[in-house]
Design a protein around this motif. Sequence first.
Motif, mmCIF file in Angstrom:
data_model
loop_
_atom_site.group_PDB
_atom_site.id
_atom_site.type_symbol
_atom_site.label_atom_id
_atom_site.label_comp_id
_atom_site.label_asym_id
_atom_site.label_seq_id
_atom_site.Cartn_x
_atom_site.Cartn_y
_atom_site.Cartn_z
ATOM 1 N N CYS A 161 56.702 69.516 10.791
ATOM 2 C CA CYS A 161 57.642 70.606 10.516
ATOM 3 C C CYS A 161 59.072 70.089 10.639
ATOM 4 C CB CYS A 161 57.440 71.764 11.491
ATOM 5 S SG CYS A 161 55.848 72.587 11.377
ATOM 6 N N LYS A 162 59.946 70.618 9.811
ATOM 7 C CA LYS A 162 61.351 70.234 9.850
ATOM 8 C C LYS A 162 62.197 71.219 10.664
ATOM 9 C CE LYS A 162 61.192 68.205 5.193
ATOM 10 N NZ LYS A 162 61.769 68.301 3.815
ATOM 11 N N THR A 163 61.710 72.443 10.835
ATOM 12 C CA THR A 163 62.514 73.491 11.465
ATOM 13 C C THR A 163 61.867 73.993 12.743
ATOM 14 O OG1 THR A 163 61.418 75.261 10.218
ATOM 15 C CG2 THR A 163 63.354 74.242 9.210
ATOM 16 N N PHE A 164 62.702 74.562 13.618
ATOM 17 C CA PHE A 164 62.185 75.057 14.894
ATOM 18 C C PHE A 164 61.238 76.230 14.696
ATOM 19 C CE2 PHE A 164 62.289 78.081 18.375
ATOM 20 C CZ PHE A 164 61.818 77.284 19.406
ATOM 21 N N ASN A 165 61.597 77.189 13.853
ATOM 22 C CA ASN A 165 60.744 78.368 13.654
ATOM 23 C C ASN A 165 59.334 77.971 13.242
ATOM 24 O OD1 ASN A 165 62.586 80.309 14.374
ATOM 25 N ND2 ASN A 165 63.158 80.859 12.271
ATOM 26 N N CYS A 166 59.237 77.022 12.322
ATOM 27 C CA CYS A 166 57.929 76.604 11.827
ATOM 28 C C CYS A 166 57.161 75.846 12.903
ATOM 29 C CB CYS A 166 58.098 75.733 10.583
ATOM 30 S SG CYS A 166 56.537 75.320 9.764
ATOM 31 N N LEU A 167 57.847 74.974 13.626
ATOM 32 C CA LEU A 167 57.190 74.214 14.681
ATOM 33 C C LEU A 167 56.690 75.147 15.780
ATOM 34 C CD1 LEU A 167 56.408 71.433 15.692
ATOM 35 C CD2 LEU A 167 58.654 71.244 16.770
ATOM 36 N N ALA A 168 57.518 76.124 16.154
ATOM 37 C CA ALA A 168 57.111 77.091 17.182
ATOM 38 C C ALA A 168 55.897 77.879 16.714
ATOM 39 C CB ALA A 168 58.269 78.034 17.492
ATOM 40 N N TRP A 169 55.893 78.282 15.448
ATOM 41 C CA TRP A 169 54.758 79.032 14.899
ATOM 42 C C TRP A 169 53.488 78.183 14.924
ATOM 43 C CZ3 TRP A 169 52.732 77.962 9.740
ATOM 44 C CH2 TRP A 169 51.648 78.805 9.398
ATOM 45 N N ARG A 170 53.601 76.898 14.573
ATOM 46 C CA ARG A 170 52.443 76.007 14.590
ATOM 47 C C ARG A 170 51.914 75.825 16.016
ATOM 48 N NH1 ARG A 170 50.198 75.458 9.571
ATOM 49 N NH2 ARG A 170 51.633 74.573 8.040
ATOM 50 N N ILE A 171 52.807 75.610 16.970
ATOM 51 C CA ILE A 171 52.381 75.368 18.344
ATOM 52 C C ILE A 171 51.743 76.610 18.952
ATOM 53 C CG2 ILE A 171 53.209 74.907 20.697
ATOM 54 C CD1 ILE A 171 55.254 72.986 19.493
ATOM 55 N N LEU A 172 52.410 77.749 18.810
ATOM 56 C CA LEU A 172 51.891 78.979 19.409
ATOM 57 C C LEU A 172 50.601 79.416 18.722
ATOM 58 C CD1 LEU A 172 55.255 80.893 19.951
ATOM 59 C CD2 LEU A 172 53.908 79.617 21.630
ATOM 60 N N GLY A 173 50.497 79.152 17.433
ATOM 61 C CA GLY A 173 49.253 79.454 16.721
ATOM 62 C C GLY A 173 48.120 78.548 17.154
#
Length: 318
Positions: A289-301
């Motif tokens: 992921c390049k962005t924080f929102n996407c990375l956070a979504w991937r991790i929390l998911g």
Amino acid sequence: MGVAKLYSEKGLEVLKLQVSEDSSPRVQAILHENGAGSVQLSDPFRRGQEPSYQKRFERVKSFLEDLGYLGHPGPACAKFWFANGLGRVIVYPIESLILSVHKRVKASKTTSWQRNSDQLAFLLPTYGSRGAISAATRMTYGNAFARAAFRGGGPFILKDSKDVTTQALKRLGYLDEWNTDEYEAMLCFVNSTHNKRALRKMDLLPEPSDSSLDVKDKLRTAFLSCAQSGQWQKPAAVAGQMKRIVDILKNTGLLETKETSGEYCSGYSQDEISQAIKDYAREQQLPPCKTFNCLAWRILGHIQPEAPTRRGTVEFRK
């Protein structure tokens, strides 16, 4: 609003539940003449206090349909109001909006109204949970959705263009100085619980075979449509997501446990957290992921794969 009548007409018995606590909305979402919006707290709006409301609703619905404003009354009324330059108007609670349209049309002597051109997008951003709320929150906002609408910051209208999807994602907070990748912004948007549900109902949910351009076109269609309420969910706050991620990193040993002052990032440098996040994503083999929102979504998911709001993850091609 008309739902009980529809069920009754189909021969189904409709029982009205008595609500023990007043859940009347104490929030007003206001659309301004320039297409921007605002929110404010207000006295409770008593639904059903207008004895002839249903008749007025039917008249407004028929009037707008004749002008091509079809679908959900929220966007239909808001677009009609804006297109005809009628000034400031309360768009939530929706009953207030419908009564405003009825009053203005009834009082006007003109018969020349601007017809729907399908060139306007009406959005009412929402933020936060719509679940159970405390008594104190109820006293402030009235109900969970009123709170979500208040925290959404206010409605807005966008004129159609090839960049209307990008504009909407920026206004909703999916694209900003920290989240600049449009593919990832759309990925986070379509996987937000309420957005996913709305897109599915409109048959506009992205398919795995769709490209980013396909999804951008689908979102443009969704934003311009009156098929649903215009309510779109904003992304979770960075602070809230970061707190959960720091806890995960500490529990997995990727971030050393330190004495803190209570703040989720106190005691840690930005470089420490950034490196720990990268290490976690690599260890768990998460998509880059390049962005924080996407990375956070991937991790929390990843740590809550069975959570109801995480089921049926939507993926599409870049």
